[in-house]
Structures are given as C-alpha cells and as structure tokens.
Design an enzyme around this catalytic site. Structure first.
Site, PDB file in Angstrom:
ATOM      1  N   THR A 188       0.845  -1.183   0.000  1.00 34.11           N
ATOM      2  CA  THR A 188       0.000   0.000   0.000  1.00 34.11           C
ATOM      3  C   THR A 188       0.881   1.234   0.000  1.00 34.11           C
ATOM      4  O   THR A 188       1.888   1.283   0.713  1.00 34.11           O
ATOM      5  CB  THR A 188      -0.941   0.010   1.215  1.00 34.11           C
ATOM      6  OG1 THR A 188      -1.705   1.210   1.227  1.00 34.11           O
ATOM      7  CG2 THR A 188      -0.184  -0.122   2.531  1.00 34.11           C
ATOM      8  N   GLU A 335      -5.052  -2.125   5.243  1.00 35.23           N
ATOM      9  CA  GLU A 335      -4.639  -2.838   6.442  1.00 35.23           C
ATOM     10  C   GLU A 335      -5.756  -3.659   7.080  1.00 35.23           C
ATOM     11  O   GLU A 335      -5.495  -4.432   8.003  1.00 35.23           O
ATOM     12  CB  GLU A 335      -4.098  -1.848   7.473  1.00 35.23           C
ATOM     13  CG  GLU A 335      -2.763  -1.210   7.119  1.00 35.23           C
ATOM     14  CD  GLU A 335      -2.867  -0.014   6.192  1.00 35.23           C
ATOM     15  OE1 GLU A 335      -1.863   0.690   6.017  1.00 35.23           O
ATOM     16  OE2 GLU A 335      -3.961   0.232   5.622  1.00 35.23           O
ATOM     17  N   LYS A 445      -6.886  22.573   8.720  1.00 34.26           N
ATOM     18  CA  LYS A 445      -6.768  23.180  10.042  1.00 34.26           C
ATOM     19  C   LYS A 445      -6.538  24.676   9.841  1.00 34.26           C
ATOM     20  O   LYS A 445      -5.449  25.114   9.488  1.00 34.26           O
ATOM     21  CB  LYS A 445      -5.619  22.540  10.826  1.00 34.26           C
ATOM     22  CG  LYS A 445      -5.697  21.024  10.912  1.00 34.26           C
ATOM     23  CD  LYS A 445      -4.470  20.445  11.595  1.00 34.26           C
ATOM     24  CE  LYS A 445      -4.505  18.922  11.588  1.00 34.26           C
ATOM     25  NZ  LYS A 445      -4.312  18.342  10.244  1.00 34.26           N
ATOM     26  N   TRP A 450     -11.321  23.000  12.384  1.00 42.80           N
ATOM     27  CA  TRP A 450     -11.138  21.950  11.389  1.00 42.80           C
ATOM     28  C   TRP A 450     -12.263  22.032  10.366  1.00 42.80           C
ATOM     29  O   TRP A 450     -13.439  22.126  10.716  1.00 42.80           O
ATOM     30  CB  TRP A 450     -11.155  20.573  12.045  1.00 42.80           C
ATOM     31  CG  TRP A 450      -9.880  20.204  12.736  1.00 42.80           C
ATOM     32  CD1 TRP A 450      -8.850  21.038  13.064  1.00 42.80           C
ATOM     33  CD2 TRP A 450      -9.502  18.904  13.184  1.00 42.80           C
ATOM     34  NE1 TRP A 450      -7.853  20.346  13.693  1.00 42.80           N
ATOM     35  CE2 TRP A 450      -8.223  19.017  13.783  1.00 42.80           C
ATOM     36  CE3 TRP A 450     -10.105  17.659  13.148  1.00 42.80           C
ATOM     37  CZ2 TRP A 450      -7.543  17.939  14.329  1.00 42.80           C
ATOM     38  CZ3 TRP A 450      -9.439  16.576  13.698  1.00 42.80           C
ATOM     39  CH2 TRP A 450      -8.173  16.721  14.275  1.00 42.80           C
TER      40      TRP A 450
END
Length: 548
Positions: A188, A335, A445, A450
């Site tokens: 990956t 994963e 940010k 955010w």
C-alpha cells in the site's frame, strides 16, 4: 478462577481455517456455474477446481514450496482467481503486485516481498524487461497472455501459463498446516516513504469471507449479494484481493465475470451480455462508467454496486440512482482486509423517498459482524456515539493485518494501544452509523478550526456543472491553512462557470446553515482532470504539492 478449555479426543480433527476449506461447498453446490473472462474465455466451477490443481502442480515444478512467494502481475482475470486459491493452498504466499506503481516501486515491492516466481501478463513485459537485472530473489518468470502469438521480449521466460497447466496433473494433495500461516501480501502506498507491505493469514481471509458473505446477503436491505447474482469486480484484484469479494463470490457459487483491463466499452458489453447484477468499485470508476458514451443507452436498473476507497458524494449517488443503480458505501483500508462497514438501509428506510435515502447510502456505514469500531480522542479516550463527538476511527477485528512486513516501527504506530489506528477522522451516531469526515492528513486546520474536505467535495458535487471535485488545504500566512477546491467541469459547462459561481454555490449552503462562511474556499482552480492514485483514489498529496 481459570477458564476451562475443552477436552479434545485424541482422534478429533482440529479443522484449521484454511483457504482450501472455502472450495468444498461451491464445487458441490454449483459445479456447472460459469466463470467468464472478457470475451476470451468461459468455463465452469468444475474446471476452476481442476485448474487450481494444475496451477499448483505447475508451480511446484518451478520450485514453489511452502514458504515461497509468488508474485502476480495481471489484469482482473480467471487466472488471478485460480491463483487466489492455488498459491496459498500450497502453503506459499501470493504477492498481488500493484501494476499501477512506477517501475521503481514495482521493483522495490518484488524485492522486498522476496518473490521467488513472477507471473507476468504480456502487457507488463516492458516494465519487467527494464527492471529484471535488479531482481534479487526472482528465479523463474512465467508468461500470462491473451494473444495467440508469442510476444517479442528480452525477458527470460520459464514457460507460458496455459501451456504449463496443460502439462500438469489436476490432482494435488493440498496439505493441512497452521491456519495462521501467511497467505497473501501486497503493498500500500502512503503519503511518504516507500510502499508498505501488509499481509493476511488463511484464518483472516476465511473469517473475512464468511462474515462479508453474511453481512452482504443475510439482511432485508439494499445492494445484497446472494447466490442468484452475477458478479463482476471493478476493483483491481491486486488491491486487497479485490476487497475479498472474489472469495465471497466463489463461496456463494455465483456466475463470475472478469473484465481484464478496465475499458468502458468492454465493461458495458459484459454488463449487458452477461447480465451482471453485482459489482464494487471506487467513485472514479463509477463516474467513468456513468459519463461514458457507451453507457448512455444501457439499462443499469438491475445493477447493485458497493462504493469504497473514497467518499460517495450525494451528487454521484443521485446520478447513479437516477439510472436505477442500487448502491451503498463500504469502508475499509488496505490494512483491514478490507471490509469494516456497509451503509445498508434499515428495513424502515426501504420505503423512504430517493432524496431521503441518499444521505444514508452515502454514510460510511454500520460495522459488519465481528468488527469493534470506536472513536478515539487524541488523549486515547473513547468518545460517545452521539453523532457529534469526532475523533480518530480505531478498530479491532479478526482480519486486520498484524503488522507491516519488515517494518516493526510503523507497525507499532499502526497498532498503538492495541487498536488499529485508521488515520481517519469521524463520528458514530446513536444508531451505529459511522461517518468519516476526513483523513487526519487531509483535514483543513484553519484559524483553530477543522474543516472537512469531504464535506466541501460533497457540496461541490451537488452543483449541476461539476463532474469531479477535490478540496485541499493550502498554506496561509495568517491562518495556517485555508481551503482550496479543484474542479473538473462537465463538457457542456466548460468555459461557462467562474470561480465566483462556485463560491456562490457554497454560500447557498452557508445560508442554509449546512456550513459556516469560514468554510467557503478562498481559491478555485478548474482542471481537465484530477490526479489519482494507482487504485483510482484522489491523490491529494500530488494536489497539495502542485498548489502549495
């Protein structure tokens, strides 16, 4: 007081969860069911079982033994499906090589995985020819081909796949071994550094297969996957085993269609002629199909699709549903083998209007069985499932990779505190639906707040002129970062939409209270195409480099 283990009769069979166990049912339940490769090949499950044995014997003759690694460079094909079984069932490791990496990265993964044998489609011989002298462990190279003639190449070949199978016995005594034996590995790509090798055991793949089969087919809901479906993957088989769905499809005994290289005309032809009813893909592939001239006259009303890899925007969801496609979102990562959640509608939602269903279908979804998914704050505490508390998504499940191959430091970061850290930011509502709001590395940010890039992209995709969109953070001297959006316009609108038009579209959502004025992008760039990764996701790393 100690737990009490079961008493085992000395003669009792322990039945390890090995991939070979997944073949018992389909070969009995659906021996005459078809497997189709483009318009080139068609055979039955009975033939599949025979060819798995032939492939194993052919590989054994090339020196493959338990613990060996076999790399595969192929398009989505019947051959790949055979190798999904034959290689790990021998006790060897299947390395699904990412054919969309650069030649240098492919070389790195082949050497890092310690491939012993490499099976290469003729289309990728030029890549192998350029890097073959730098292979460190490859001893044999086998040709995979669709054409009738032998290709001209300087690559030293040790045989052609079909010829090797034709000369091999179909009977192979696949052994028993520990179910925790490594079965597959692939690489990956991240935002920094070299590709990371993830790996999965037989037990993990069997558990994932059975659980996804139950989650996708047992409920009264949308986009189900059942034994009467016709399956065609549109997620590369090199990428997390095509999300593990070929294993599920084989276990169900469904008709399977493999499209090879993704070409809109071929995909449309197969959808129509083979009557495909179930697929999965990333949003960019769905977008490619919906905008393809070949799809304009095709009836898509019997097609069920799971969208993953990137967020499904409401605009793309509506466009698909307008064509009759029954689609939901799936969530996972390299994963995680990968499926963690599905955005299936609950029974009471099935009678809702399309407009009411779209927000649910676009959610990240509810965890499938055996998945424990939580939201964690930066200080390591779990946050309530109240639809507001936002933090990093962490997870436990039987099929999560247990580390990164030869990279213990990054593996410990992945598994900090005994939970797999996804790097995604999100919240879980009172009904258990997860909503990813951003990647930690992508969130904007700005001025102490955010801003979600996924939310900005979702708004953009609701503009009638927008074909594709991405939001990124760009440096700002005063506020640290500010949002910028990149827009690909539909052909009919090119040259007719301005930066002010896009900002005005955002202001409409400000007036509705959907976003704050602070979230309106400072900059808008119009592009002909958006950079994408090797598996079709938006490549925001490249975008940030380009516009920062």
């Amino acid at each position: 007081m100690a737990v009490k283990l079961i008493d085992k009769t000395p003669s009792a069979y322990d039945y390890p969860l090995l991939i070979k166990q997944l073949l018992h049912r389909p070969i009995r339940y659906a021996p005459e069911q078809e497997i189709v490769y483009r318009d080139l090949c068609r055979y039955t499950y009975r033939d599949l079982y025979k060819r798995i044995g032939q492939a194993a014997n052919a590989l054994k003759a090339l020196g493959v033994e338990p613990g060996s690694t076999v790399g595969v460079m192929d398009w989505d094909s019947h051959r790949y499906l055979e190798l999904f079984y034959a290689v790990p069932m021998m006790g060897a490791i299947l390395h699904t090589v990412n054919i969309r990496l650069s030649p240098e990265q492919i070389l790195y993964t082949v050497n890092h995985a310690e491939d012993d044998v490499l099976l290469v489609h003729e289309d990728f011989l030029p890549i192998v020819e350029a890097i073959k002298d730098q292979f460190q462990t490859v001893k044999k190279i086998v040709l995979l081909k669709d054409s009738e003639t032998a290709p001209q190449t300087a690559v030293p070949l040790d045989g052609e796949y079909e010829e090797l199978l034709a000369g091999a016995d179909a009977d192979y005594d696949f052994p028993d071994f520990d179910e925790n034996t490594k079965a597959t590995t692939f690489y990956t790509t991240g935002t920094t550094g070299l590709p990371k090798g993830v790996f999965f055991s037989h037990r993990q793949l069997v558990m994932h297969t059975i659980t996804v089969m139950a989650a996708a087919g047992s409920l009264h809901t949308t986009a189900t996957f059942r034994s009467n479906d016709v399956y065609m993957p549109l997620t590369p088989m090199f990428h997390v085993h095509a999300w593990g769905l070929p294993y599920v499809a084989t276990q169900l005994g469904v008709k399977q269609i493999y499209p090879g290289r993704y070409e809109p005309a071929m995909i449309m032809k197969l959808l129509v002629t083979e009557k495909v009813t179930f697929s999965h893909c990333v949003p960019t592939i769905l977008h490619m199909i919906l905008t393809s001239p070949a799809a304009k006259e095709v009836d898509l009303s019997n097609w069920k699709v799971i969208i993953g890899g990137s967020a499904l925007t409401k605009g793309l969801c509506k466009a698909a549903m307008d064509r009759g496609i029954d689609l939901i979102t799936g969530y996972g990562m390299s994963e995680t083998c990968p499926v963690l959640t599905l955005s299936q509608l609950q029974p009471h939602m099935l009678d809702w209007s399309k407009e009411d269903q779209i927000p649910v279908r676009c959610r990240t979804g509810q965890p499938i069985p055996l998945v424990n998914l939580q939201i964690m704050s930066p200080d390591g505490t779990f946050l309530p499932h109240d639809g507001k508390s936002t933090g990093e998504v962490v997870v436990r499940s039987p099929w999560l990779t247990q580390g990164y191959f030869k990279d213990p430091e990054r593996a410990e970061e992945l598994w900090q505190g005994g939970w797999l850290h996804t790097g995604d930011v999100g919240y879980i509502d009172e009904t258990g639906y997860l909503q990813i709001t951003d990647r930690i590395k992508d969130v904007i940010k700005t001025g102490g707040e955010w801003i979600s890039t996924l939310e900005l992209e979702d708004i953009l995709m609701q503009h009638e002129a927008v074909s594709e969109a991405a939001a990124i953070a760009v440096p700002d001297e005063k506020w640290g970062e500010r949002p910028m959006v990149l827009v690909v316009l539909k052909d009919d609108y090119k040259g007719k939409v301005s930066e002010e038009d896009i900002k005005a579209h955002f202001m409409g959502f400000v007036e509705e209270g959907a976003i704050t004025k602070w979230a309106v992008p400072d900059r808008v760039a119009f592009l002909d195409a958006l950079p994408k990764t090797s598996v079709g996701k938006l490549d925001k790393k490249v975008m940030r480099q380009q516009f920062s």
